[in-house]
Design an enzyme around this catalytic site. Structure first.
Site, mmCIF file in Angstrom:
data_model
loop_
_atom_site.group_PDB
_atom_site.id
_atom_site.type_symbol
_atom_site.label_atom_id
_atom_site.label_comp_id
_atom_site.label_asym_id
_atom_site.label_seq_id
_atom_site.Cartn_x
_atom_site.Cartn_y
_atom_site.Cartn_z
ATOM 1 N N LYS A 181 0.837 -1.198 0.000
ATOM 2 C CA LYS A 181 0.000 0.000 0.000
ATOM 3 C C LYS A 181 0.871 1.247 0.000
ATOM 4 O O LYS A 181 2.003 1.205 0.492
ATOM 5 C CB LYS A 181 -0.870 0.014 1.271
ATOM 6 C CG LYS A 181 -2.046 -0.928 1.242
ATOM 7 C CD LYS A 181 -2.880 -0.782 2.506
ATOM 8 C CE LYS A 181 -4.062 -1.740 2.508
ATOM 9 N NZ LYS A 181 -5.035 -1.488 1.445
ATOM 10 N N ARG B 30 -10.651 -11.346 1.418
ATOM 11 C CA ARG B 30 -11.465 -12.410 0.809
ATOM 12 C C ARG B 30 -10.742 -13.753 0.869
ATOM 13 O O ARG B 30 -11.379 -14.810 0.901
ATOM 14 C CB ARG B 30 -11.827 -12.017 -0.633
ATOM 15 C CG ARG B 30 -10.630 -11.850 -1.523
ATOM 16 C CD ARG B 30 -10.918 -11.044 -2.779
ATOM 17 N NE ARG B 30 -10.978 -9.596 -2.505
ATOM 18 C CZ ARG B 30 -11.252 -8.660 -3.416
ATOM 19 N NH1 ARG B 30 -11.532 -9.005 -4.653
ATOM 20 N NH2 ARG B 30 -11.264 -7.385 -3.084
HETATM 21 N N1 BES Z 1 -8.358 -3.599 4.098
HETATM 22 C C1 BES Z 1 -8.436 -3.171 2.746
HETATM 23 C C2 BES Z 1 -9.692 -2.370 2.459
HETATM 24 C C3 BES Z 1 -9.713 -0.949 2.961
HETATM 25 C C4 BES Z 1 -8.959 0.031 2.349
HETATM 26 C C5 BES Z 1 -10.515 -0.599 4.017
HETATM 27 C C6 BES Z 1 -9.017 1.334 2.804
HETATM 28 C C7 BES Z 1 -10.580 0.697 4.465
HETATM 29 C C8 BES Z 1 -9.825 1.674 3.865
HETATM 30 C C9 BES Z 1 -8.450 -4.383 1.825
HETATM 31 O O1 BES Z 1 -7.681 -5.437 2.243
HETATM 32 C C10 BES Z 1 -7.879 -3.936 0.520
HETATM 33 O O2 BES Z 1 -6.736 -3.588 0.486
HETATM 34 N N2 BES Z 1 -8.704 -3.935 -0.520
HETATM 35 C C11 BES Z 1 -8.301 -3.496 -1.809
HETATM 36 C C12 BES Z 1 -8.762 -4.511 -2.818
HETATM 37 C C13 BES Z 1 -8.195 -4.270 -4.182
HETATM 38 C C14 BES Z 1 -6.722 -4.589 -4.204
HETATM 39 C C15 BES Z 1 -8.945 -5.139 -5.172
HETATM 40 C C16 BES Z 1 -8.920 -2.130 -2.063
HETATM 41 O O3 BES Z 1 -10.089 -1.936 -1.716
HETATM 42 O O4 BES Z 1 -8.231 -1.257 -2.564
HETATM 43 MN MN MN Z 2 -5.670 -5.287 1.621
#
Ligand code: BES
Ligand code: MN
Ligand code: ZN
Length: 493
Positions: A274, A348
């Site tokens: 990230k 997931r």
């Molecule tokens: N934990 C995150 C989702 C999230 C991001 C929650 C920001 C709250 C604030 C999750 O694991 C994630 O990183 N999801 C990605 C999925 C994508 C790579 C398909 C997302 O939502 O960007």
């Molecule tokens: Mn994630």
């Protein structure tokens, strides 16, 4: 906090403080009228002076009112009675409670007259207890407290509804469940690890006769073939855990409700790292798990007559020499292969193997709770729990419960057309869809593992915590929604 009932006349209640609503245009209710008369017009004088009006959020403290047994009267603006809905009532209670906590007040009495007619006394008493519990929460695990501790010890309310004592107990348990979820969420990732969550579950099970716990370690999960879940933990030195808490409140044959929480104790994104901005917030990526712990504790405290299983899929998502790489293909416990195109879509992956594991409980239904997608926050901000699933009756139940307790959910479509986004050239499915509809394609992925039972998915990425300034922290949502659902199933709402 202690809660009691007091039916005495308002002028004879010897509390440190009485909380009394004042309505639009300074209209007193019956209690305010009685206090005004006893005190020789003190309340109307304040309202008439213009120093205190009646808007929601406004309050005014009167000291040593003549003719009243109480030491103080807190006037709280209740707004327009014509617009006084559940949201306004909740705000009224929260405002009163907050002012009491700021003051040097040990025993308070909430008048509540006039308000109970609108909602039924049970709702109101429960809501007051919940607001009192959550307002008193202070995060103190890793930080010295700011200012003196609140001294508020007890509340009394008039005897409202059919069983006010039960309503107060319900609200208290829900508030405590929310605070438990908030505390776990707020703890940093270097303290709240998968092992910490497992120990927390074990401690909880030790405190309640109805609860028992079972924790699977990585060796046991490997034995079961949980390749997806284990792929998330591969880059971390923290071992993954699958936690199973059981609350046996119903009969032996009754199928259990299963709550399943995403418990990523820190989400760096893994090799699909990230960006740095606000990455600290990814300590909240176990708020689904925290809400399951909160709800299990509340269900046990209330001895709810339902069979309930609380599962937590706990892991830390880190880059590292052994971490899963984009393009890696793993096999889930269900036997399907998954091409991991983005290691940041890890929620997931831990949930899919947990869903397969849940089949062995022959569930009445499974509700998973997960901070799953940034797209949910982008669309709904912090207000809504985002709901998808494979059973409309179950989802309607949750939508209705959300409206009742104001921890609302909003449904998105889980149409077949979205499923093809998960096609992979090299595996049975990819772990991400395209750029669009991210909340839906995430649910599409889960749906492939939830075919054996009625299933609902709550994406709480927006609702589980607030990110701004002094209010930054876990909210304890959706514990109220889960509890409303369980109470309704237990026919106790
Ligand atoms: N934990 C995150 C989702 C999230 C991001 C929650 C920001 C709250 C604030 C999750 O694991 C994630 O990183 N999801 C990605 C999925 C994508 C790579 C398909 C997302 O939502 O960007
Ligand atoms: Mn994630
Ligand atoms: Zn995540």
């Amino acid at each position: 906090m202690r809660y009691t009932l007091n039916q005495d006349s308002i002028t004879s209640i010897a509390a440190d403080c009485l909380v009394v609503p004042i309505w639009k245009d300074g209209e007193p209710g019956d209690d305010a009228e009685a206090l005004d008369e006893a005190s020789g017009g003190a309340l109307k004088q304040i309202v008439g002076s213009g120093d205190f009006r009646w808007k929601a959020g406004e309050s005014h403290l009167l000291h040593e009112p003549a003719g009243c047994a109480a030491k103080r009267i807190l006037l709280v603006g209740a707004g327009d009675p014509a617009e006084f809905d559940a949201g306004a009532a909740a705000k009224y209670l929260a405002c009163g409670v907050r002012k009491l906590l700021d003051g040097n007040i040990r025993h308070a009495h909430f008048a509540l007259e006039g308000i109970d007619a609108v909602f039924g006394g049970g709702w109101l008493a429960a809501r007051l207890a919940r607001e009192a519990e959550t307002a008193a929460y202070r995060y103190a695990a890793t930080k010295a407290g700011a200012g003196p501790e609140p001294v508020l010890e007890s509340f009394s309310v008039p005897s409202l509804g059919d069983d006010p004592a039960a309503a107060l107990a319900r609200g208290k348990a829900i508030g405590r469940g929310m605070n438990r979820a908030r505390e776990l969420g707020n703890l940093p990732g270097n303290i709240c690890t998968p092992g910490y969550l497992a120990a927390h579950a074990a401690e909880l099970a030790g405190q309640h006769d109805s609860l028992s716990v079972d924790v699977l370690d990585e060796a046991q999960m490997r034995e079961l073939g949980m390749g997806c879940l284990l792929s998330v933990a591969a880059g971390s030195v923290e071992e993954a855990r699958l936690i199973v808490l059981r609350h046996q409140g119903g009969s032996g044959e009754e199928k259990p409700v299963v709550l399943l929480g995403k418990g990523i104790t820190f989400d760096t994104g893994g090799i699909s790292l990230k960006p740095g901005l606000a990455m600290d917030e990814m300590k909240f990526d176990m708020c689904g798990a925290a809400s399951v712990m909160g709800a299990m504790a509340a269900a046990a405290e209330l001895q709810l007559p339902v069979n309930l299983i609380g599962m937590v899929a706990a892991a830390e998502n880190m880059p590292g020499g052994k971490a899963t790489k984009p393009g890696d293909i793993v096999t889930s416990m269900a036997g399907k292969t998954v091409e991991i195109l983005n290691t940041d879509a890890e929620g997931r992956l831990v949930l899919c193997d947990a869903l397969t594991y849940a089949e062995r409980f022959d569930p009445a239904c499974v509700i998973d709770i997960a901070t799953l997608t940034g797209a949910a926050v982008a669309t709904f901000g912090h207000e809504a729990n985002v709901l998808l699933g494979n059973d409309q009756a179950l989802m309607d139940e949750l939508l209705q419960c959300g409206r009742t307790c104001l921890d609302r959910a909003w449904q998105l479509p889980l149409w077949d057309e979205y499923q093809k986004q998960l096609d992979s050239n090299f595996a049975d499915m990819a772990n991400i869809g395209g750029k669009r509809a991210g909340t839906i394609t995430a649910a599409c992925f889960l749906s492939r593992y939830a075919g054996a039972f009625p299933w609902a998915h709550l994406d709480i990425a927006g609702s589980a915590w607030l990110a701004d300034g002094a209010r930054k922290g876990a909210t304890g949502r959706p514990v109220p929604l889960l509890m409303e659902f369980l109470l309704a199933r237990a026919d106790q709402s």
